[in-house]
Design a protein around this motif. Structure first.
Motif, mmCIF file in Angstrom:
data_model
loop_
_atom_site.group_PDB
_atom_site.id
_atom_site.type_symbol
_atom_site.label_atom_id
_atom_site.label_comp_id
_atom_site.label_asym_id
_atom_site.label_seq_id
_atom_site.Cartn_x
_atom_site.Cartn_y
_atom_site.Cartn_z
ATOM 1 N N ALA A 228 0.826 -1.210 0.000
ATOM 2 C CA ALA A 228 0.000 0.000 0.000
ATOM 3 C C ALA A 228 0.861 1.260 0.000
ATOM 4 O O ALA A 228 0.601 2.205 -0.759
ATOM 5 N N GLY A 229 1.876 1.293 0.857
ATOM 6 C CA GLY A 229 2.730 2.477 0.930
ATOM 7 C C GLY A 229 3.519 2.702 -0.333
ATOM 8 O O GLY A 229 3.646 3.839 -0.815
ATOM 9 N N ALA A 230 4.071 1.619 -0.891
ATOM 10 C CA ALA A 230 4.850 1.738 -2.124
ATOM 11 C C ALA A 230 3.979 2.196 -3.282
ATOM 12 O O ALA A 230 4.383 3.042 -4.092
ATOM 13 N N THR A 231 2.775 1.645 -3.368
ATOM 14 C CA THR A 231 1.860 2.037 -4.437
ATOM 15 C C THR A 231 1.537 3.525 -4.359
ATOM 16 O O THR A 231 1.588 4.245 -5.363
ATOM 17 N N ALA A 232 1.246 4.004 -3.157
ATOM 18 C CA ALA A 232 0.913 5.420 -2.992
ATOM 19 C C ALA A 232 2.122 6.313 -3.287
ATOM 20 O O ALA A 232 2.001 7.337 -3.965
ATOM 21 N N ALA A 233 3.291 5.930 -2.783
ATOM 22 C CA ALA A 233 4.489 6.748 -2.968
ATOM 23 C C ALA A 233 4.886 6.836 -4.438
ATOM 24 O O ALA A 233 5.150 7.929 -4.963
ATOM 25 N N ILE A 234 4.923 5.698 -5.111
ATOM 26 C CA ILE A 234 5.366 5.704 -6.504
ATOM 27 C C ILE A 234 4.317 6.332 -7.404
ATOM 28 O O ILE A 234 4.649 7.046 -8.365
ATOM 29 N N THR A 235 3.038 6.119 -7.126
ATOM 30 C CA THR A 235 1.988 6.761 -7.918
ATOM 31 C C THR A 235 2.099 8.274 -7.842
ATOM 32 O O THR A 235 2.010 8.984 -8.860
ATOM 33 N N GLU A 236 2.328 8.790 -6.632
ATOM 34 C CA GLU A 236 2.476 10.250 -6.483
ATOM 35 C C GLU A 236 3.743 10.740 -7.173
ATOM 36 O O GLU A 236 3.727 11.779 -7.838
ATOM 37 N N TRP A 237 4.838 9.992 -7.029
ATOM 38 C CA TRP A 237 6.082 10.430 -7.667
ATOM 39 C C TRP A 237 5.938 10.434 -9.196
ATOM 40 O O TRP A 237 6.394 11.375 -9.868
ATOM 41 N N LEU A 238 5.301 9.422 -9.760
ATOM 42 C CA LEU A 238 5.112 9.378 -11.198
ATOM 43 C C LEU A 238 4.311 10.588 -11.682
ATOM 44 O O LEU A 238 4.640 11.195 -12.714
#
Length: 243
Positions: A228-238
């Protein structure tokens, strides 16, 4: 275009993953990229020529991990070509994400040094966010156990912001502007793939005195929060990087 022609993906919609070891792949990042309309392509640098133009022109480059050092070009000559390609890409400020060895190679291409960490880190533990990290996409990983598997540490490149650290490795993440992100830790490995690591890096575990059963259990416990954390972090960074 004839009926036998295959449409070519525009370079700006290609996500190029630079891979050093087969099982250290994009993992949970790949579906995120495909959902955003990217065509994913792997460049296996140990067996394929490193084309600087290909690396420079891709819409997004993700430089993945591996069990060699960023300064090991005398042992693994392809690293010299990889660094040349990354220097060209980073000079353009193009969207680039590095993970573990990938982050070290990016830092090296940006002129920073690579040095041994205070201790080898293998296992799941959170990183400590800096003030800059807490206001970055990494805030989604606050308190979340991420996977550590490394000996070396990158220096923070000139002009970059330090985002995270641990006691054994004070430099765990850096950002250079909104489109260049280097992570010493792994957030991409789903729990379903951890067994590949336990087998593929068995020698590391023996040397470190780490039993695979403990890592297997830690992966299962951390898996849902990390996903969940990785998905949110990378989605925002992208989104921030324009990808």
């Amino acid at each position: 275009m004839t009926t036998t022609d295959t449409p070519r993906t525009p370079p700006h919609r290609t996500a190029l993953a630079i891979r050093h070891l087969g099982f250290e792949d994009l993992g949970l990042l790949e579906p995120l990229l495909r959902e955003r309309g990217h065509t994913v392509r792997y460049l296996d640098v140990a067996t394929e020529p490193v084309d600087t133009a290909l690396v420079r022109e891709a819409g997004l480059v993700v430089v993945l991990g591996g069990p060699i050092g960023a300064d090991d070009a005398d042992r693994y000559p392809f690293l010299a070509d990889e660094l040349t390609a990354l220097r060209a890409r980073l000079a353009d400020g193009s969207p680039t994400l590095g993970i573990c060895l990938g982050a070290q190679l990016m830092a090296r291409a940006l002129g920073a040094a690579i040095s041994p960490g205070a201790a080898r880190e293998i296992g799941y533990a959170p990183v400590r966010l800096t003030a800059d990290g807490a206001s970055s996409p990494l805030r989604h990983l606050e308190g979340v156990p991420v996977l550590h598997w490394h000996d070396d540490m990158f220096g923070v490149p000139d002009g970059a912001r330090l985002l995270a650290g641990t006691p054994a490795c004070p430099h765990q993440a850096f950002a250079l502007g909104p489109r260049v992100l280097g992570l010493q830790f792994h957030l991409e490995t789903p729990v379903e793939e951890i067994e590949n690591w336990l087998v593929g890096h068995a020698g590391d575990l023996v040397e470190a005195g780490v039993h695979p059963a403990g890592l297997r259990d830690a992966a299962a416990e951390a898996g849902p929060r990390l996903h969940a954390g990785a998905t949110a972090a990378i989605t925002e960074w992208l989104a921030t990087a324009g990808c």
